[in-house]
Design a protein around this motif. Structure first.
Motif, PDB file in Angstrom:
ATOM      1  N   VAL A 205      -8.183   6.932  -4.306  1.00  0.00           N
ATOM      2  CA  VAL A 205      -9.478   6.701  -3.670  1.00  0.00           C
ATOM      3  C   VAL A 205      -9.255   6.398  -2.198  1.00  0.00           C
ATOM      4  O   VAL A 205      -8.296   5.719  -1.825  1.00  0.00           O
ATOM      5  N   GLY A 206     -10.149   6.925  -1.365  1.00  0.00           N
ATOM      6  CA  GLY A 206     -10.054   6.672   0.068  1.00  0.00           C
ATOM      7  C   GLY A 206      -9.616   7.869   0.872  1.00  0.00           C
ATOM      8  O   GLY A 206      -9.244   7.736   2.044  1.00  0.00           O
ATOM      9  N   LYS A 211     -19.002   9.096  -2.669  1.00  0.00           N
ATOM     10  CA  LYS A 211     -19.157   8.253  -3.853  1.00  0.00           C
ATOM     11  C   LYS A 211     -19.353   9.108  -5.104  1.00  0.00           C
ATOM     12  O   LYS A 211     -18.855   8.779  -6.189  1.00  0.00           O
ATOM     13  N   PHE A 233      -5.269   3.379  -4.222  1.00  0.00           N
ATOM     14  CA  PHE A 233      -6.089   3.302  -3.026  1.00  0.00           C
ATOM     15  C   PHE A 233      -5.228   3.770  -1.854  1.00  0.00           C
ATOM     16  O   PHE A 233      -4.125   3.266  -1.653  1.00  0.00           O
ATOM     17  N   LYS A 246      -9.128   5.195   7.282  1.00  0.00           N
ATOM     18  CA  LYS A 246      -9.428   3.826   6.862  1.00  0.00           C
ATOM     19  C   LYS A 246     -10.855   3.762   6.344  1.00  0.00           C
ATOM     20  O   LYS A 246     -11.753   3.228   6.996  1.00  0.00           O
ATOM     21  N   ASP A 247     -11.059   4.322   5.153  1.00  0.00           N
ATOM     22  CA  ASP A 247     -12.399   4.369   4.574  1.00  0.00           C
ATOM     23  C   ASP A 247     -12.675   3.208   3.623  1.00  0.00           C
ATOM     24  O   ASP A 247     -13.787   3.099   3.100  1.00  0.00           O
ATOM     25  N   LEU A 248     -11.692   2.362   3.380  1.00  0.00           N
ATOM     26  CA  LEU A 248     -11.804   1.382   2.305  1.00  0.00           C
ATOM     27  C   LEU A 248     -11.876  -0.047   2.836  1.00  0.00           C
ATOM     28  O   LEU A 248     -11.359  -0.356   3.901  1.00  0.00           O
ATOM     29  N   ASN A 249     -12.500  -0.899   2.028  1.00  0.00           N
ATOM     30  CA  ASN A 249     -12.407  -2.340   2.225  1.00  0.00           C
ATOM     31  C   ASN A 249     -12.214  -2.972   0.854  1.00  0.00           C
ATOM     32  O   ASN A 249     -12.462  -2.328  -0.173  1.00  0.00           O
ATOM     33  N   TYR A 252     -15.214  -2.784  -1.728  1.00  0.00           N
ATOM     34  CA  TYR A 252     -15.470  -1.459  -2.299  1.00  0.00           C
ATOM     35  C   TYR A 252     -14.406  -1.114  -3.337  1.00  0.00           C
ATOM     36  O   TYR A 252     -14.708  -0.538  -4.386  1.00  0.00           O
ATOM     37  N   CYS A 253     -13.165  -1.477  -3.084  1.00  0.00           N
ATOM     38  CA  CYS A 253     -12.099  -1.213  -4.049  1.00  0.00           C
ATOM     39  C   CYS A 253     -12.389  -1.903  -5.379  1.00  0.00           C
ATOM     40  O   CYS A 253     -12.150  -1.330  -6.459  1.00  0.00           O
ATOM     41  N   ASN A 278      -5.066  -2.620   0.652  1.00  0.00           N
ATOM     42  CA  ASN A 278      -6.509  -2.388   0.553  1.00  0.00           C
ATOM     43  C   ASN A 278      -7.273  -3.530  -0.113  1.00  0.00           C
ATOM     44  O   ASN A 278      -8.341  -3.925   0.358  1.00  0.00           O
TER      45      ASN A 278
END
Length: 332
Positions: A205-206, A211, A233, A246-249, A252-253, A278
């Motif tokens: 993911v990422g 979504k 991630f 850097k699409d993740l925080n 969200y993970c 992540n």
């Protein structure tokens, strides 16, 4: 959304709708703990508070002909990684001994490349037979696209599980790699199942997916019958096409892990690569949805100290194998 009611429905065998799945990923941050409580009800129903531990041995590194955009070992990567051919039997056995000492349940032998040569399969077969004779370990192999006869040999040697990740959704696949198709991956998982080996197939993911792609990834893992689903991630590595992505925080993970639990309620959900960078300080919360983690390092990136992972599980009050060894190590 009442996450407890949704959990009760899932436990009874109902499937969540696409709109409910999207609501999980779009859950307001202030409701995150309620979402995780719902996910934990599902996890607890099927797995209690038990956690499965896994360890990777990077048995062959780099020199891969595939063009996967996330991978530091691929043909399109300039990442400065260590490159070497298949490790010998003694090195792989040494890794199994380390896994045994770390209370690991599953030892994963991973090799780069599109698929293994028969000589490489020979090495894995010989090693697995010795591991089974000397340790109470499950063995997972991850060697790429197999031939049917290779799958049979691995099964006969005692390989319990085979990992071949779908990685992303069918719709997003060509944005990640063009050197093999999504169906190549699905067909490999089906071959594994036909050989009588437990299928392990997960995602990353990422990688600039939507979504809806993530929802498709969770549903595809269910559709192919994966017994174990590693949720990675993206750890964007300099020198790869996805560097600096850097699409993740962390929040969200956690929502992603909850989604995979709600869609795959009775399957092993494993927090895998990239959890340290992540999820960061929220790593412990991930285990309220997932029931499995890797300990130690990954393929070309470092993981957390194994003792820190063990301490995290003890602090959570979760059950792990061979607790007595943790007591002797002063972790309880």
């Amino acid at each position: 959304m009442d996450w407890t009611q949704l959990a009760e429905r899932v436990i009874k065998g109902e499937e969540i709708t696409d709109q409910e799945a999207l609501s999980i990923l779009e859950c307001p941050d202030e409701d995150l703990l309620q979402l995780l409580h719902g996910a934990f009800q599902v996890r607890k129903h099927f797995y209690g508070t038990k956690v499965k531990l896994n360890m990777i041995m990077n048995a062959k590194s780099g020199n891969c002909s595939e063009n996967c955009g996330y991978c530091s070992q691929s043909s399109v990567s300039d990442a400065p990684i260590e490159k070497y051919y298949m490790l010998d039997r003694e090195s792989l056995l040494k890794g199994a001994d380390q896994a045994n000492k770390l209370n690991v349940g599953t030892y994963c032998i991973v090799a780069s490349g599109r698929g293994p040569s028969d000589r490489e399969v020979d090495t894995v077969v010989e090693t697995v037979k010795e591991i089974k004779e000397n340790y109470n370990l499950k063995v997972c192999a991850c060697l790429g696209i197999l031939k049917p006869e290779q799958a049979k040999r691995l099964k006969d040697a005692g390989v319990d599980r085979y990992n071949h990740n779908l990685n992303t959704s069918r719709e997003h696949h060509e944005a990640i790699t063009t050197s093999h198709t999504f169906d190549d991956r699905v067909n490999t998982v089906n071959m594994i199942k036909e050989a009588g080996i437990s299928p392990c197939s997960g995602v990353i993911v990422g990688m600039r997916e939507t979504k809806n792609d993530v929802i498709s990834m969770a549903r595809n893992a269910k559709a192919i019958g994966a017994d174990s689903i590693p949720v990675n991630f993206l750890h964007a590595i300099d020198g790869t096409p996805l560097e600096r992505t850097k699409d993740l925080n962390p929040r969200y993970c956690l929502k992603v892990l909850a989604l995979f639990r709600f869609i795959n309620p009775n399957k092993e959900i494993r927090i895998s690569g990239g959890r340290e960078v992540n999820l960061r300080s929220l790593q412990p919360l991930g285990l309220y949805a997932a029931n499995s983690i890797f300990v130690g390092d990954y393929l070309t990136t470092q993981g957390a100290e194994s003792t820190a992972d063990h301490q995290m599980l003890v602090d959570l009050g979760f059950e792990i194998d061979m607790v007595q060894e943790l007591v002797e190590a002063g972790l309880e």
